[in-house]
Write an enzyme that holds these catalytic residues in place. Structure first.
Site, PDB file in Angstrom:
ATOM      1  N   THR A 101       0.839  -1.140   0.062  1.00 42.82           N
ATOM      2  CA  THR A 101       0.044  -0.037  -0.117  1.00 42.82           C
ATOM      3  C   THR A 101       0.920   1.247   0.050  1.00 42.82           C
ATOM      4  O   THR A 101       1.580   1.295   0.876  1.00 42.82           O
ATOM      5  CB  THR A 101      -0.986   0.005   1.241  1.00 42.82           C
ATOM      6  OG1 THR A 101      -1.697  -1.178   1.340  1.00 42.82           O
ATOM      7  CG2 THR A 101      -1.765   1.286   1.058  1.00 42.82           C
ATOM      8  N   LYS A 176      -7.717   1.720  -2.208  1.00 44.61           N
ATOM      9  CA  LYS A 176      -7.213   1.056  -0.820  1.00 44.61           C
ATOM     10  C   LYS A 176      -7.342   1.933   0.198  1.00 44.61           C
ATOM     11  O   LYS A 176      -7.350   1.736   1.518  1.00 44.61           O
ATOM     12  CB  LYS A 176      -6.008   0.343  -1.005  1.00 44.61           C
ATOM     13  CG  LYS A 176      -5.048  -0.028   0.145  1.00 44.61           C
ATOM     14  CD  LYS A 176      -5.632  -1.333   0.543  1.00 44.61           C
ATOM     15  CE  LYS A 176      -4.971  -1.430   2.057  1.00 44.61           C
ATOM     16  NZ  LYS A 176      -4.109  -2.450   2.307  1.00 44.61           N
ATOM     17  N   LYS A 244       0.682   4.603   8.485  1.00 45.98           N
ATOM     18  CA  LYS A 244       1.089   5.042   7.346  1.00 45.98           C
ATOM     19  C   LYS A 244       0.084   5.195   6.463  1.00 45.98           C
ATOM     20  O   LYS A 244      -0.020   6.255   5.655  1.00 45.98           O
ATOM     21  CB  LYS A 244       2.146   3.843   7.013  1.00 45.98           C
ATOM     22  CG  LYS A 244       2.412   3.894   5.578  1.00 45.98           C
ATOM     23  CD  LYS A 244       2.578   2.759   4.519  1.00 45.98           C
ATOM     24  CE  LYS A 244       1.764   1.487   4.805  1.00 45.98           C
ATOM     25  NZ  LYS A 244       1.514   0.713   3.845  1.00 45.98           N
TER      26      LYS A 244
HETATM   27  P1  NA7 Z   1       5.420  -6.586   7.284  1.00 46.16           P
HETATM   28  O1  NA7 Z   1       5.148  -7.673   7.800  1.00 46.16           O
HETATM   29  O2  NA7 Z   1       6.035  -5.037   8.010  1.00 46.16           O
HETATM   30  O3  NA7 Z   1       6.642  -6.666   5.940  1.00 46.16           O
HETATM   31  C1  NA7 Z   1       7.468  -5.868   5.267  1.00 46.16           C
HETATM   32  C2  NA7 Z   1       8.074  -6.183   4.227  1.00 46.16           C
HETATM   33  O4  NA7 Z   1       8.721  -5.031   3.701  1.00 46.16           O
HETATM   34  C3  NA7 Z   1       9.174  -7.102   4.639  1.00 46.16           C
HETATM   35  O5  NA7 Z   1       9.574  -8.232   3.594  1.00 46.16           O
HETATM   36  C4  NA7 Z   1      10.420  -6.255   4.786  1.00 46.16           C
HETATM   37  O6  NA7 Z   1      11.801  -6.856   4.762  1.00 46.16           O
HETATM   38  C5  NA7 Z   1      10.281  -5.257   3.584  1.00 46.16           C
HETATM   39  N1  NA7 Z   1      10.892  -4.206   3.648  1.00 46.16           N
HETATM   40  C6  NA7 Z   1      10.719  -3.201   4.591  1.00 46.16           C
HETATM   41  N2  NA7 Z   1      11.721  -2.263   4.366  1.00 46.16           N
HETATM   42  C7  NA7 Z   1      12.425  -2.468   3.179  1.00 46.16           C
HETATM   43  C8  NA7 Z   1      13.431  -1.804   2.510  1.00 46.16           C
HETATM   44  N3  NA7 Z   1      13.693  -0.598   2.739  1.00 46.16           N
HETATM   45  N4  NA7 Z   1      13.809  -2.431   1.475  1.00 46.16           N
HETATM   46  C9  NA7 Z   1      13.541  -3.817   0.938  1.00 46.16           C
HETATM   47  N5  NA7 Z   1      12.620  -4.259   1.837  1.00 46.16           N
HETATM   48  C10 NA7 Z   1      11.807  -3.728   2.724  1.00 46.16           C
HETATM   49  O7  NA7 Z   1       4.200  -5.735   6.375  1.00 46.16           O
HETATM   50  P2  NA7 Z   1       2.956  -6.690   5.814  1.00 46.16           P
HETATM   51  O8  NA7 Z   1       3.536  -7.821   5.155  1.00 46.16           O
HETATM   52  O9  NA7 Z   1       2.196  -6.940   6.824  1.00 46.16           O
HETATM   53  O10 NA7 Z   1       2.435  -5.624   4.666  1.00 46.16           O
HETATM   54  C11 NA7 Z   1       3.146  -5.336   3.475  1.00 46.16           C
HETATM   55  C12 NA7 Z   1       2.373  -4.289   2.619  1.00 46.16           C
HETATM   56  O11 NA7 Z   1       0.918  -4.721   2.318  1.00 46.16           O
HETATM   57  C13 NA7 Z   1       2.257  -2.965   3.516  1.00 46.16           C
HETATM   58  O12 NA7 Z   1       2.222  -2.014   2.366  1.00 46.16           O
HETATM   59  C14 NA7 Z   1       0.752  -2.859   4.128  1.00 46.16           C
HETATM   60  O13 NA7 Z   1       0.364  -1.885   4.091  1.00 46.16           O
HETATM   61  C15 NA7 Z   1      -0.030  -3.826   3.117  1.00 46.16           C
HETATM   62  P3  NA7 Z   1      12.295  -7.370   6.224  1.00 46.16           P
HETATM   63  O14 NA7 Z   1      11.714  -8.810   6.389  1.00 46.16           O
HETATM   64  O15 NA7 Z   1      11.897  -6.594   7.355  1.00 46.16           O
HETATM   65  O16 NA7 Z   1      13.794  -7.497   5.630  1.00 46.16           O
END
Ligand code: NA7
Length: 293
Positions: A101, A176, A244
């Protein structure tokens, strides 16, 4: 032969979504910032065709369909345009679906970059929480072209209960944000009403019973009221992400020169709870606002 799916983002939502693609027989290349999560997923699903990507660029290059689902706009920009970013890897003729999102403006920026590369793009955020993701019963809100969606459908259907095509690129994110705004306000209102009755000496359960047989009956009563009554908030949709999303909705409103007074008030409540929480609670923890004051 099923198309190869590149999957980036193994968070609370991404992990079960990816499992469903694997179970449906799609070959998947996964990449996640924290590498252990990819290795764990690959180990647990060794009976399926799963490979671990080296970086976002290589993951995108191997994909016929790339799916990303990461936390927020900065995370998505990092994955796409950071070092070894996915955008560079996307192949002409492939399809890219973003289910994070983010703002409609970022979706349009990505859409323009994809058009330049000859890649079909869909903004396709989801609702349904971890429960819906596990069951393969998410609701996808899609912006983009019908033909691109038709190509993407076999992969999306492994994760979806409903797929709504809502308009051009950005329309999925717009709907959304509006939908999450309603959820944020409903849960905030429920927490507020519970604080009122319990402070006035009536058990919260009694309010919920009455609401369930009134016009105020809503899904949040089934899912979030029990958490509030027990004061336990394991994250299904984390409060930090709802925080957010309200900020994104307020930004969108500003761009279109309208005010959202209820959203602004709810934002301060969620913000106060986010700042005072030391764990990573579900957004139902907005109820903590009244426990603290
Ligand atoms: P989560 O469980 O907080 O997972 C977030 C994911 O995003 C996770 O795989 C993180 O990797 C990844 N992430 C966060 N910051 C980065 C950066 N800077 N670079 C690469 N990857 C990153 O969120 P949800 O799965 O509940 O939700 C995901 C989306 O769907 C969100 O927009 C919601 O609002 C709806 P990590 O494992 O921390 O290394």
């Amino acid at each position: 032969m099923k198309p190869t799916v590149g999957f980036i983002g193994l968070g609370l939502m991404g992990t079960p979504m990816c499992r469903n693609l694997l179970k449906a027989g799609f070959p998947v290349v996964v990449w996640n910032r924290t590498r252990e999560k990819t290795e764990e997923l690959a180990r647990e699903n060794a009976q399926f065709d799963v490979k671990v990507g080296t970086n976002p660029r290589e993951t995108a290059a191997k994909a016929d369909v790339l799916i990303t689902i990461v936390s927020d706009p900065p995370a998505l920009e990092e994955v796409l345009w950071g070092r070894d970013g996915a955008m560079e890897g996307l192949r002409r003729g492939s399809t890219y679906i973003d289910s994070s999102t983010v703002s409609p403006a970022l979706a349009r920026k990505i859409g323009a970059a994809c058009t330049e590369r000859g890649v079909g793009f869909l903004d396709a955020p989801v609702t349904g929480g971890t429960w819906g993701a596990e069951k393969g019963e998410l609701v996808f809100m899609v912006g983009g072209e019908k033909e691109v969606l038709e190509r993407a459908k076999p992969a999306l259907q492994t994760m979806a209960k409903h797929i709504f095509l809502l308009g051009p690129t950005g329309a999925g994110q717009t709907v959304k944000l509006a939908m999450n705004l309603i959820l944020a306000l409903q849960v905030d209102a429920l927490a507020e009403a519970l604080a009122l009755v319990t402070t006035a000496g009536v058990p919260g359960e009694r309010l919920i019973e009455v609401l369930q047989s009134s016009m105020a009956r809503a899904g949040v009563l089934d899912v979030k009221a029990p958490l509030m009554l027990k004061n336990e908030f394991p994250p299904s949709f984390p409060l930090r992400l709802m925080h957010k999303d309200i900020a994104l909705a307020l930004d969108l409103a500003k761009q279109h020169a309208i005010t959202l007074p209820a959203a602004a008030a709810a934002y301060s409540t969620y913000d106060a709870v986010k700042k005072s929480s030391t764990d990573d609670p579900d957004f139902a923890a907005v109820a903590r606002f009244w426990k603290k004051s």
